[in-house]
Design an enzyme around this catalytic site. Sequence first.
Site, PDB file in Angstrom:
ATOM      1  N   PRO A   2       0.826  -1.191   0.000  1.00  0.00           N
ATOM      2  CA  PRO A   2       0.000   0.000   0.000  1.00  0.00           C
ATOM      3  C   PRO A   2       0.873   1.258   0.000  1.00  0.00           C
ATOM      4  CG  PRO A   2      -0.821  -1.580   1.585  1.00  0.00           C
ATOM      5  CD  PRO A   2       0.504  -2.091   1.110  1.00  0.00           C
ATOM      6  N   GLU A   3       0.371   2.295  -0.625  1.00  0.00           N
ATOM      7  CA  GLU A   3       1.116   3.547  -0.661  1.00  0.00           C
ATOM      8  C   GLU A   3       0.612   4.468   0.445  1.00  0.00           C
ATOM      9  OE1 GLU A   3       2.225   5.084  -4.447  1.00  0.00           O
ATOM     10  OE2 GLU A   3       1.664   3.256  -5.497  1.00  0.00           O
ATOM     11  N   LYS A  59       5.087   5.329   4.278  1.00  0.00           N
ATOM     12  CA  LYS A  59       4.297   4.107   4.344  1.00  0.00           C
ATOM     13  C   LYS A  59       4.413   3.409   5.696  1.00  0.00           C
ATOM     14  CE  LYS A  59       5.600   3.332  -0.477  1.00  0.00           C
ATOM     15  NZ  LYS A  59       6.193   2.361  -1.421  1.00  0.00           N
ATOM     16  N   ARG A 126      -2.613 -11.797   1.996  1.00  0.00           N
ATOM     17  CA  ARG A 126      -1.351 -12.257   1.416  1.00  0.00           C
ATOM     18  C   ARG A 126      -0.264 -12.475   2.464  1.00  0.00           C
ATOM     19  NH1 ARG A 126      -0.177  -8.884  -4.015  1.00  0.00           N
ATOM     20  NH2 ARG A 126       1.341 -10.570  -4.241  1.00  0.00           N
ATOM     21  N   ARG A 254      10.746  -0.769 -11.487  1.00  0.00           N
ATOM     22  CA  ARG A 254       9.287  -0.876 -11.425  1.00  0.00           C
ATOM     23  C   ARG A 254       8.671  -0.631 -12.799  1.00  0.00           C
ATOM     24  NH1 ARG A 254       7.247  -0.552  -6.341  1.00  0.00           N
ATOM     25  NH2 ARG A 254       5.538  -1.643  -7.359  1.00  0.00           N
TER      26      ARG A 254
END
Length: 264
Positions: A2-3, A59, A126, A254
């Site tokens: 998550p950002e 984060k 996850r 990325r």
Amino acid sequence: MPELPEVESARLVLAQFALDRLITDVDDTDSWVCRPHAPGSIRAALVGTRLVTANRRGKSMWCETTGPALGIHLGMSGKLVFIDESGAEHDGGDYWQRGRAPGDHRFTRFALTFADGTELMLVDPRRLGRVRLDPPVAGLGPDALTITPAQFRAALARGTAPVKARLLDQEAIAGVGNLLADQALWLAKLNPSRPVDELSPADVSRLHRAVRAAVTAAIEGGGVHTLSVIPSRHEGGTCPRCGTSMQRATVGGRSTWWCPREQR
């Protein structure tokens, strides 16, 4: 993972609902999520304490307590779920496309029980989240939401890295992830591969404003998935401004998308 906007939504759950409640039990039996602590170690440290503040930089999220600090990392799919006195659930964290039905606690990896019967859970399908005591946060750069123009200039002033790679460097600027970086660079009309030492002062100022705008819009919209360029990040996608086909490459390790017409 998550950002910043998703982590901020989880921090707000902590700040609005979980502070100043006496902790009476802790489920820290997931030895992977709670590493390096042995099962029972976090419980022993936190039972009898209270969460005092809910903090975030980039984060990273942590709570000061009346005992040791409690760090909670959401990983790539984590949500914090608070169950109040009436049984109603309040959650914040990663965006799940299919959502999470109230009462679905199958993927709970860590939980606090409070004296008034309320609970706080880390739900993480996850299992990539992390809970630890006294987390290391000193090495993080300034937060992307509050970074000043001077701090931003300093973060981009050294080296020859591609500008996207520098945005993703959490020691330079904390909180910008892959999608936020693509949005900010698109807003600023800067090519993601452009070396930072080639950016003009005007470029840097424009990018600083774009980062702040992207972060703010994602927080207000409910996550980075709501940002304007994100639906165009796929084969056949077109620039929302000019209609040019989006281009893809790997930058800073990325997958990266940009408009070849406007982001030369």
